[in-house]
Design a protein around this motif. Structure first.
Motif, PDB file in Angstrom:
ATOM      1  N   SER A   1      -8.277   5.671 -11.084  1.00 22.82           N
ATOM      2  CA  SER A   1      -7.507   6.330 -10.125  1.00 22.82           C
ATOM      3  C   SER A   1      -7.949   7.694  -9.825  1.00 22.82           C
ATOM      4  O   SER A   1      -8.561   8.312 -10.702  1.00 22.82           O
ATOM      5  CB  SER A   1      -5.986   6.467 -10.620  1.00 22.82           C
ATOM      6  N   ILE A   2      -7.836   8.290  -8.570  1.00 21.78           N
ATOM      7  CA  ILE A   2      -8.113   9.464  -8.091  1.00 21.78           C
ATOM      8  C   ILE A   2      -6.925  10.143  -7.416  1.00 21.78           C
ATOM      9  O   ILE A   2      -6.009   9.403  -6.936  1.00 21.78           O
ATOM     10  CB  ILE A   2      -9.339   9.468  -7.271  1.00 21.78           C
ATOM     11  N   ILE A   3      -6.862  11.448  -7.501  1.00 19.56           N
ATOM     12  CA  ILE A   3      -5.884  12.237  -6.758  1.00 19.56           C
ATOM     13  C   ILE A   3      -6.398  13.344  -6.030  1.00 19.56           C
ATOM     14  O   ILE A   3      -7.243  13.971  -6.632  1.00 19.56           O
ATOM     15  CB  ILE A   3      -4.936  12.864  -7.899  1.00 19.56           C
TER      16      ILE A   3
ATOM     17  N   GLU B   1       0.575   3.370 -11.755  1.00 19.59           N
ATOM     18  CA  GLU B   1       2.047   4.009 -12.484  1.00 19.59           C
ATOM     19  C   GLU B   1       1.728   5.251 -13.163  1.00 19.59           C
ATOM     20  O   GLU B   1       2.211   6.052 -13.137  1.00 19.59           O
ATOM     21  CB  GLU B   1       2.525   3.027 -13.402  1.00 19.59           C
ATOM     22  N   THR B   2       0.633   5.097 -13.977  1.00 16.44           N
ATOM     23  CA  THR B   2       0.256   6.228 -14.837  1.00 16.44           C
ATOM     24  C   THR B   2      -0.364   7.349 -13.874  1.00 16.44           C
ATOM     25  O   THR B   2       0.074   8.649 -14.164  1.00 16.44           O
ATOM     26  CB  THR B   2      -0.678   5.793 -15.917  1.00 16.44           C
ATOM     27  N   ALA B   3      -1.135   6.959 -12.916  1.00 16.28           N
ATOM     28  CA  ALA B   3      -1.560   8.005 -11.954  1.00 16.28           C
ATOM     29  C   ALA B   3      -0.591   8.870 -11.438  1.00 16.28           C
ATOM     30  O   ALA B   3      -0.455  10.091 -11.047  1.00 16.28           O
ATOM     31  CB  ALA B   3      -2.567   7.514 -11.050  1.00 16.28           C
ATOM     32  N   MET B   4       0.477   8.020 -10.982  1.00 15.68           N
ATOM     33  CA  MET B   4       1.577   8.713 -10.440  1.00 15.68           C
ATOM     34  C   MET B   4       2.320   9.724 -11.191  1.00 15.68           C
ATOM     35  O   MET B   4       2.780  10.815 -10.793  1.00 15.68           O
ATOM     36  CB  MET B   4       2.577   7.627  -9.672  1.00 15.68           C
ATOM     37  N   ILE B   5       2.385   9.326 -12.463  1.00 12.94           N
ATOM     38  CA  ILE B   5       3.037  10.161 -13.580  1.00 12.94           C
ATOM     39  C   ILE B   5       2.527  11.515 -13.658  1.00 12.94           C
ATOM     40  O   ILE B   5       3.124  12.479 -13.522  1.00 12.94           O
ATOM     41  CB  ILE B   5       3.120   9.539 -14.881  1.00 12.94           C
ATOM     42  N   VAL B   6       1.033  11.361 -13.798  1.00 12.29           N
ATOM     43  CA  VAL B   6       0.096  12.636 -13.753  1.00 12.29           C
ATOM     44  C   VAL B   6       0.356  13.388 -12.532  1.00 12.29           C
ATOM     45  O   VAL B   6       0.385  14.525 -12.542  1.00 12.29           O
ATOM     46  CB  VAL B   6      -1.516  12.026 -13.873  1.00 12.29           C
ATOM     47  N   ALA B   7       0.429  12.771 -11.289  1.00  8.63           N
ATOM     48  CA  ALA B   7       0.453  13.341 -10.126  1.00  8.63           C
ATOM     49  C   ALA B   7       1.850  14.093 -10.142  1.00  8.63           C
ATOM     50  O   ALA B   7       1.870  15.567  -9.788  1.00  8.63           O
ATOM     51  CB  ALA B   7       0.301  12.661  -8.966  1.00  8.63           C
ATOM     52  N   ASP B   8       2.861  13.469 -10.492  1.00 10.79           N
ATOM     53  CA  ASP B   8       4.140  14.377 -10.362  1.00 10.79           C
ATOM     54  C   ASP B   8       4.271  15.494 -11.414  1.00 10.79           C
ATOM     55  O   ASP B   8       4.897  16.503 -11.037  1.00 10.79           O
ATOM     56  CB  ASP B   8       5.382  13.210 -10.731  1.00 10.79           C
TER      57      ASP B   8
ATOM     58  N   TYR C   1      -1.134   5.752  -2.432  1.00  8.41           N
ATOM     59  CA  TYR C   1      -1.621   4.919  -1.201  1.00  8.41           C
ATOM     60  C   TYR C   1      -1.108   3.476  -1.240  1.00  8.41           C
ATOM     61  O   TYR C   1      -1.166   2.762  -2.367  1.00  8.41           O
ATOM     62  CB  TYR C   1      -2.919   5.055  -1.105  1.00  8.41           C
ATOM     63  N   GLN C   2      -0.568   2.901  -0.337  1.00  2.00           N
ATOM     64  CA  GLN C   2      -0.288   1.714  -0.206  1.00  2.00           C
ATOM     65  C   GLN C   2      -1.128   1.150   1.055  1.00  2.00           C
ATOM     66  O   GLN C   2      -1.089   1.573   1.993  1.00  2.00           O
ATOM     67  CB  GLN C   2       1.151   1.424   0.191  1.00  2.00           C
ATOM     68  N   PRO C   3      -1.654  -0.139   0.868  1.00  2.00           N
ATOM     69  CA  PRO C   3      -2.376  -0.661   1.963  1.00  2.00           C
ATOM     70  C   PRO C   3      -1.633  -1.260   3.104  1.00  2.00           C
ATOM     71  O   PRO C   3      -0.470  -1.545   3.037  1.00  2.00           O
ATOM     72  CB  PRO C   3      -3.300  -1.949   1.130  1.00  2.00           C
ATOM     73  N   PRO C   4      -2.043  -1.080   4.478  1.00  2.00           N
ATOM     74  CA  PRO C   4      -1.353  -1.611   5.562  1.00  2.00           C
ATOM     75  C   PRO C   4      -0.865  -2.952   5.312  1.00  2.00           C
ATOM     76  O   PRO C   4      -1.794  -3.719   5.065  1.00  2.00           O
ATOM     77  CB  PRO C   4      -2.023  -1.292   6.794  1.00  2.00           C
ATOM     78  N   PRO C   5       0.278  -3.325   5.884  1.00  4.05           N
ATOM     79  CA  PRO C   5       0.628  -5.011   5.802  1.00  4.05           C
ATOM     80  C   PRO C   5      -0.355  -5.431   6.917  1.00  4.05           C
ATOM     81  O   PRO C   5      -0.875  -4.785   7.875  1.00  4.05           O
ATOM     82  CB  PRO C   5       2.223  -4.961   6.370  1.00  4.05           C
ATOM     83  N   PRO C   6      -0.855  -6.664   6.476  1.00  5.18           N
ATOM     84  CA  PRO C   6      -1.815  -7.603   7.360  1.00  5.18           C
ATOM     85  C   PRO C   6      -0.973  -7.816   8.682  1.00  5.18           C
ATOM     86  O   PRO C   6       0.252  -7.918   8.839  1.00  5.18           O
ATOM     87  CB  PRO C   6      -1.782  -8.933   6.517  1.00  5.18           C
ATOM     88  N   GLN C   7      -1.736  -7.619   9.815  1.00  3.89           N
ATOM     89  CA  GLN C   7      -1.190  -7.670  11.288  1.00  3.89           C
ATOM     90  C   GLN C   7      -0.992  -9.323  11.432  1.00  3.89           C
ATOM     91  O   GLN C   7      -1.848 -10.132  10.815  1.00  3.89           O
ATOM     92  CB  GLN C   7      -2.280  -7.175  12.055  1.00  3.89           C
ATOM     93  N   THR C   8       0.128  -9.356  12.241  1.00  2.00           N
ATOM     94  CA  THR C   8       0.305 -10.726  12.538  1.00  2.00           C
ATOM     95  C   THR C   8       0.262 -11.299  14.120  1.00  2.00           C
ATOM     96  O   THR C   8       0.259 -10.035  14.821  1.00  2.00           O
ATOM     97  CB  THR C   8       1.968 -10.996  12.303  1.00  2.00           C
ATOM     98  N   THR C   9      -0.257 -12.223  14.299  1.00  2.00           N
ATOM     99  CA  THR C   9      -0.533 -12.443  15.751  1.00  2.00           C
ATOM    100  C   THR C   9       0.663 -13.264  16.544  1.00  2.00           C
ATOM    101  O   THR C   9       1.644 -13.840  15.829  1.00  2.00           O
ATOM    102  CB  THR C   9      -1.817 -13.371  15.873  1.00  2.00           C
TER     103      THR C   9
END
Length: 518
Positions: free
Chosen positions: A380-382, A440-447, A510-518
């Protein structure tokens, strides 16, 4: 009918004197060749041998790897090191325990270990400048590259003595492989490759040992294997700088070949050669190999030049020049030590905040990506940015802004783990690398970072400042060394942008964008 060299090779490979691998090492090689082998399987195999377990733990806690945490169990060591590094360590310790000083032989075992260690260290250091290769694997190949020599001394001491006598008479710079072919039908490179092949080592290690004296002879067509061959070839040139009668010749050849094979310029090699004597000493310490004091390359080259010039001097001139040369060498050694320390600091440390800089962050992140690939773990990176930092500079002046940057680093380092990295990314942006860390742990560190900074009283003795930061967190589990670190950083940057957009003083994953639907 079999060729004479084939018969001699068969006799050596079936000789009762031929060293064999311990049962644990054989089992470990078998496990590392199986695709479904787990880290637990590797740890269980090592744990069955107390001596190897102790050596693995000692290595994991040494400066050779410089883990920030104390490693107390074999399972933990294997998890941190990865399968490739563990296999390399077991092979290293096994190789260094091969045999005693051969009887009735002119072969010098202690000098052989010393030269092998020099070649191994050089191979590992060179590997850090070549993308896509594992430095631990190169250390092992460098250590094993001349294994055929000790096998000759153990299994065919009388015939090999003729080679050693001619080398001693003619100098270490003559082609020993041709002398070996004449006396024993084939060279130590061929013998070494065949021996490690019987041990079950991978084909790329065998190829590097077979061709490291003549990389142009490699015709396998595999680009990765060619890289290994070339690196070990260069490591042999480095070794010859330390142990040949004409170090200047190999020094110049190293510069030309390193540039031709990998595009390594003179400055890269200058930095590499400036610290290799210390790295050899570190390697010897962690592998418990007694060696003579290792002299700096600059001193060796300087001394060689002095010897050459002294051949033209009279006895009185030689005596005077020798005294002056020794004084100059001492001065050079002192200046080199001082400049190396300064260079290391200038290259890796940010001048204002005195934490690691952007360049070192990139190097560290690449290393951790490779480690995550080996361990099949997460990373993880911050990215953190000081909120409204421009207002501090505009309202209170740049001196106050500089104070906030430096004080924030002191406070933030107390909120992260010992083995996490904090570096200045640029301006008022900072980056944290969290090895072996889940989202999850990375978010604990960031918070925790966000809260610690917001609650800290930033006072310079005159004013009190309230400082907050926004943080973007990204986490991944790299599958190969082709993992793109720029895209990884961009993920954290997108999360940071979202944290700013949501009102600052918070961390966003970061959350990846949802796949685009056609």
């Amino acid at each position: 009918m079999p060729k004479p060299q084939d018969e001699v090779l068969r006799q050596i490979l079936t000789s009762a004197q031929l060293p064999t691998l311990p049962t644990m090492a054989v089992r470990l090689l078998e496990l590392t060749c199986q695709e479904d082998t787990s880290l637990a399987d590797i740890a269980g195999c090592i744990a069955q041998d107390m001596a190897f377990s102790a050596k693995i733990l000692k290595a994991a806690n040494s400066t050779f790897y410089s883990f920030q945490q104390q490693v107390t169990t074999v399972n933990q060591a294997v998890s941190l090191l990865g399968i490739n590094a563990v296999r390399s360590l077991v092979l290293n310790f096994t190789f260094l325990s091969l045999g005693k000083q051969p009887e009735n032989s002119l072969f010098k075992l202690e000098m052989f270990w010393e030269r092998s260690l020099t070649g191994a260290t050089a191979a590992k250091m060179l590997a850090t400048h070549v993308p896509g290769v594992d430095p631990d694997t190169l250390f092992t190949i460098g250590l094993l590259q001349n294994i055929g020599q000790i096998i000759f001394a153990i299994t065919a001491p009388t015939r090999y003595n003729t080679v050693l006598e001619r080398l001693a008479a003619g100098g270490q710079d003559i082609d020993e492989t041709e002398l070996e072919k004449e006396a024993l039908s084939f060279s130590h490179t061929t013998l070494g490759a065949e021996v490690v092949k019987t041990w079950g080592l991978p084909a790329n290690i065998t190829a590097a040992i077979r061709h490291h004296h003549d990389p142009a002879a490699y015709a396998g067509g595999d680009l990765y294997e060619q890289k290994l061959v070339n690196i070990v070839f260069l490591s042999d040139l480095v070794t010859r700088i330390f142990y040949s009668r004409d170090p200047q010749l190999h020094y110049q050849r190293l510069h030309g070949e390193a540039d031709r094979l990998f595009g390594l310029n003179d400055q890269v090699l200058k930095n590499f050669l400036a610290i290799i004597d210390r790295e050899i000493t570190h390697s010897a310490h962690y592998l418990e190999v007694p060696i003579n004091a290792v002299r700096p390359v600059a001193e060796i080259i300087q001394e060689a030049n002095i010897r050459l010039s002294m051949l033209q001097c009279s006895y009185e001139e030689m005596h005077r020049e020798l005294i002056l040369a020794k004084l100059e060498l001492e001065a050079i050694r002192s200046r080199l030590t001082e400049k190396n320390l300064m260079l290391e600091r200038l290259v890796n440390i940010d001048g204002l905040t005195e934490i690691y800089n952007h360049r070192y962050f990139r190097t560290f992140l690449n290393s951790e990506i490779n480690r995550s690939v080996s361990n099949r773990g997460s990373l993880s990176i911050i990215l953190a940015d000081i909120d409204h930092f421009k207002q501090f500079n505009d309202r209170y002046g740049h001196q106050s802004g500089d104070f906030i940057l430096k004080e924030l680093c002191v406070v933030a380092k107390q909120a992260i783990r010992q083995y996490d990295l904090m570096a200045r990314y640029g301006g008022e942006e900072f980056v944290f690398v969290l090895p072996e860390t889940s989202p999850e742990t990375a978010m604990i560190v960031a918070d925790r970072l966000c809260r610690t900074i917001a609650e800290n009283d930033f006072t310079d003795g005159y004013r009190h400042f309230r400082v907050t930061i926004s943080l973007g967190v990204a986490s991944a589990a790299p599958k190969s060394t082709e993992f793109n670190q720029n895209e990884f950083i961009a993920m954290a940057d997108q999360a940071l942008y979202k944290a700013k957009h949501l009102g600052r003083n918070q961390a966003v994953l970061y959350q990846p964008p949802p796949p685009q639907t056609t």
